[in-house]
Write a protein that holds these residues in place. Structure first.
Motif, PDB file in Angstrom:
ATOM      1  N   LEU A  40      34.011  53.657  36.432  1.00 45.52           N
ATOM      2  CA  LEU A  40      35.245  53.864  35.679  1.00 45.52           C
ATOM      3  C   LEU A  40      35.033  54.782  34.479  1.00 45.52           C
ATOM      4  O   LEU A  40      35.871  55.650  34.196  1.00 45.52           O
ATOM      5  CB  LEU A  40      35.803  52.514  35.218  1.00 45.52           C
ATOM      6  N   ASN A  41      33.932  54.629  33.782  1.00 44.66           N
ATOM      7  CA  ASN A  41      33.751  55.326  32.512  1.00 44.66           C
ATOM      8  C   ASN A  41      33.021  56.659  32.605  1.00 44.66           C
ATOM      9  O   ASN A  41      33.283  57.573  31.824  1.00 44.66           O
ATOM     10  CB  ASN A  41      32.980  54.417  31.540  1.00 44.66           C
ATOM     11  N   ARG A  42      32.098  56.786  33.573  1.00 43.87           N
ATOM     12  CA  ARG A  42      31.217  57.949  33.571  1.00 43.87           C
ATOM     13  C   ARG A  42      31.049  58.577  34.949  1.00 43.87           C
ATOM     14  O   ARG A  42      30.216  59.460  35.109  1.00 43.87           O
ATOM     15  CB  ARG A  42      29.828  57.534  33.038  1.00 43.87           C
ATOM     16  N   GLY A  43      31.801  58.122  35.940  1.00 44.24           N
ATOM     17  CA  GLY A  43      31.576  58.612  37.292  1.00 44.24           C
ATOM     18  C   GLY A  43      32.852  58.820  38.081  1.00 44.24           C
ATOM     19  O   GLY A  43      33.553  59.813  37.924  1.00 44.24           O
ATOM     20  N   CYS A  44      33.166  57.860  38.940  1.00 41.00           N
ATOM     21  CA  CYS A  44      34.257  58.016  39.908  1.00 41.00           C
ATOM     22  C   CYS A  44      35.566  58.460  39.270  1.00 41.00           C
ATOM     23  O   CYS A  44      36.155  59.474  39.682  1.00 41.00           O
ATOM     24  CB  CYS A  44      34.506  56.701  40.643  1.00 41.00           C
ATOM     25  N   ASN A  67      42.848  54.016  29.606  1.00 42.07           N
ATOM     26  CA  ASN A  67      43.912  53.157  30.132  1.00 42.07           C
ATOM     27  C   ASN A  67      43.372  52.206  31.187  1.00 42.07           C
ATOM     28  O   ASN A  67      43.716  51.013  31.212  1.00 42.07           O
ATOM     29  CB  ASN A  67      45.038  54.014  30.720  1.00 42.07           C
ATOM     30  N   MET A  68      42.522  52.715  32.061  1.00 38.63           N
ATOM     31  CA  MET A  68      41.949  51.852  33.090  1.00 38.63           C
ATOM     32  C   MET A  68      40.998  50.835  32.493  1.00 38.63           C
ATOM     33  O   MET A  68      40.950  49.674  32.938  1.00 38.63           O
ATOM     34  CB  MET A  68      41.231  52.698  34.139  1.00 38.63           C
ATOM     35  N   ASN A  69      40.250  51.249  31.478  1.00 35.93           N
ATOM     36  CA  ASN A  69      39.335  50.320  30.818  1.00 35.93           C
ATOM     37  C   ASN A  69      40.093  49.151  30.193  1.00 35.93           C
ATOM     38  O   ASN A  69      39.700  47.986  30.331  1.00 35.93           O
ATOM     39  CB  ASN A  69      38.534  51.060  29.754  1.00 35.93           C
ATOM     40  N   GLU A  94      39.957  45.009  31.142  1.00 34.87           N
ATOM     41  CA  GLU A  94      39.797  43.945  30.140  1.00 34.87           C
ATOM     42  C   GLU A  94      40.950  42.946  30.204  1.00 34.87           C
ATOM     43  O   GLU A  94      40.735  41.727  30.153  1.00 34.87           O
ATOM     44  CB  GLU A  94      39.715  44.562  28.740  1.00 34.87           C
ATOM     45  N   LYS A  95      42.175  43.457  30.346  1.00 32.74           N
ATOM     46  CA  LYS A  95      43.334  42.571  30.430  1.00 32.74           C
ATOM     47  C   LYS A  95      43.267  41.697  31.676  1.00 32.74           C
ATOM     48  O   LYS A  95      43.595  40.506  31.641  1.00 32.74           O
ATOM     49  CB  LYS A  95      44.619  43.401  30.437  1.00 32.74           C
TER      50      LYS A  95
END
Length: 468
Positions: free
Chosen positions: A44-48, A93-95, A99-100
């Motif tokens: 999510l953060n550094r790849g796909c 937004n996805m991160n 968390e939610k």
């Protein structure tokens, strides 16, 4: 009250870890998820997600410049900094969504690095130097993987990038050397080439993207050449020297040891990833990685310790986000005493190159190596009405079936292959036949019609291509 602080401890919040945590919580287990960095992991953060965001943006710019055959001409200005900001917004937004979802499913979240103290406890070192001890009944290791460093190309050297850093550049480089012609290297090479970067690829092997069949890779290789990407095979990257203008990459021919040098603003190293097992003190619980660095597991994700599971990249191939998520669900089900194992699961693989490549199940050669009498049906994208209307007609759909007509595998290269492969995956997973796929009515005009036509072709009944 339980003698443990938590029933299920999940170490790592990537797509394998957070899915395992949410699923376990949905089974009414008390779950604690520990993540050292940001929820969502590398994917999510550094790849796909960031790479596909920038690939989508680059495709828009490239297509806008090259739609003259449709009567569209445009002078496209790419604000690379704004593009990266947009990508970052998507990731953030996805991160927040992950968390939610964790909190909504009553997963307790802890920030820090977890390391085993014994078979039922970990020490968690927090971001501010504080530490705490947490006991658990079951543990799920989902510590993921990290990019492989090459000697002389360490990622802390000026101008040397891994995929994460390449996706976080604030300014677009004028030139880029990419070490590695695997799917990550080619995805990013094509992304930057479409944004006007002069890209040179060096690859020690004699082929591009060796994980995929050569006839699927051929359209990608042609497209790379059309984008101006220079690809040099049989060259081993041997040294990198920082210069005033950027970097100089030295290579050696694997056969003749002839040396070559390439100057560029940056060099991106994309030669694979290795599992992260050195952060959790596995030796304290008697677990040891195998020769490839992975934690051995059974079909449920269980390690040699019945109450400790490993999922995702740390557990071995295929090192794919969706495979890790499935493994996380399976492990959670096993802990809860329910659910299937990972045996006989159809796992697709996708390269988001131009055109896209997607495969699932057995190739023709793999199926022929079994006891099956193999049949193959194909349909070219150039015969697809929908592909013609998009201007993207390179590629084909191939279905491989056994003597009973059951679909054993499929290979797709072409527009939206990443989406089309799901239908073939379902066919492989559920044991559908090519006759059933051919008889299934697909909406017209769509790219998905290529699947039913390929299925019909296997029976010499395709309508929109000649039967062989």
């Amino acid at each position: 009250m339980s003698e443990f602080d938590t029933e299920v401890l999940v170490v790592g919040g990537g797509p394998a870890g957070y899915v395992a945590a949410i699923r376990a919580a949905q089974y009414d287990l008390d779950v604690t998820l520990v993540e050292e960095n940001t929820l969502g992991g590398t994917c999510l953060n550094r790849g796909c997600i960031p790479s596909k965001a920038l690939i989508s943006a680059a495709n828009v710019a490239h297509d806008a410049r090259n739609w003259s055959q449709m009567g569209i001409t445009a002078d496209v200005d790419v604000d690379f900094g704004r593009m990266v900001e947009w990508k970052d917004d998507v990731v953030e937004n996805m991160n927040r969504s992950v968390e939610k979802l964790c909190k909504a499913n009553r997963v307790s979240l802890l920030e820090g690095r977890a390391a085993f103290e014994d078979e039922h406890s970990v020490q968690i070192d927090g971001p501010n130097g504080e530490s705490e001890r947490l006991t658990f009944e079951h543990a799920v290791l989902a510590t993921g993987s990290r990019p492989i460093e090459l000697p002389g190309f360490e990622f802390d050297r000026p101008g040397v990038l891994d995929a994460k850093e390449a996706l976080a550049l604030e300014e677009r480089p004028d030139s880029l050397v990419v070490v590695g012609a695997g799917y990550i290297g080619m995805e990013l090479s094509m992304l930057f080439a479409k944004l006007g970067v002069d890209v040179t690829v060096v690859e020690a092997l004699d082929t591009m993207m060796p994980a995929f069949p050569s006839d699927l890779v051929a359209p990608v290789s042609s497209a790379a050449s059309e984008l101006g990407i220079e690809t040099n095979y049989g060259e081993l990257a041997s040294a990198c020297q920082s210069t005033e203008g950027g970097v100089t990459v030295a290579t050696e021919d694997v056969d003749s040891e002839e040396r070559r040098e390439y100057d560029a603003d940056k060099v991106l190293v994309a030669v694979g990833r290795s599992p992260v097992t050195d952060t959790v003190a596995l030796d304290r619980i008697g677990l040891e990685p195998d020769g490839d660095g992975f934690v051995p597991t059974d079909e449920h994700g269980r390690t040699d310790l019945d109450h400790v599971f490993a999922v995702g990249d740390v557990a071995g191939e295929p090192m794919l986000a969706h495979a890790g998520s499935a493994e996380g669900e399976i492990a959670a089900a096993a802990i809860a005493g329910r659910g299937p194992s990972a045996e006989d699961r159809a796992i697709p693989a996708v390269a988001f190159t131009s055109p896209e490549i997607a495969t699932v199940g057995l190739s023709r050669e793999e199926a022929e190596a079994t006891d099956h009498d193999v049949s193959v049906g194909e349909f070219p994208m150039r015969a697809s009405g929908r592909a013609l209307t998009t201007g993207h007609t390179d590629g084909f759909v191939r279905l491989v079936s056994g003597d009973d007509g059951v679909v054993l595998g499929g290979q797709i290269v072409g527009p939206e292959a990443s989406e089309l492969i799901s239908e073939v995956t379902l066919a492989v997973e559920e044991g559908l036949t090519t006759a059933e796929l051919a008889e299934s009515i697909h909406p017209h005009p769509t790219l998905s019609e290529a699947i039913s036509e390929a299925a019909a072709n296997e029976h010499d009944l395709a309508i929109h291509t000649l039967n062989r």
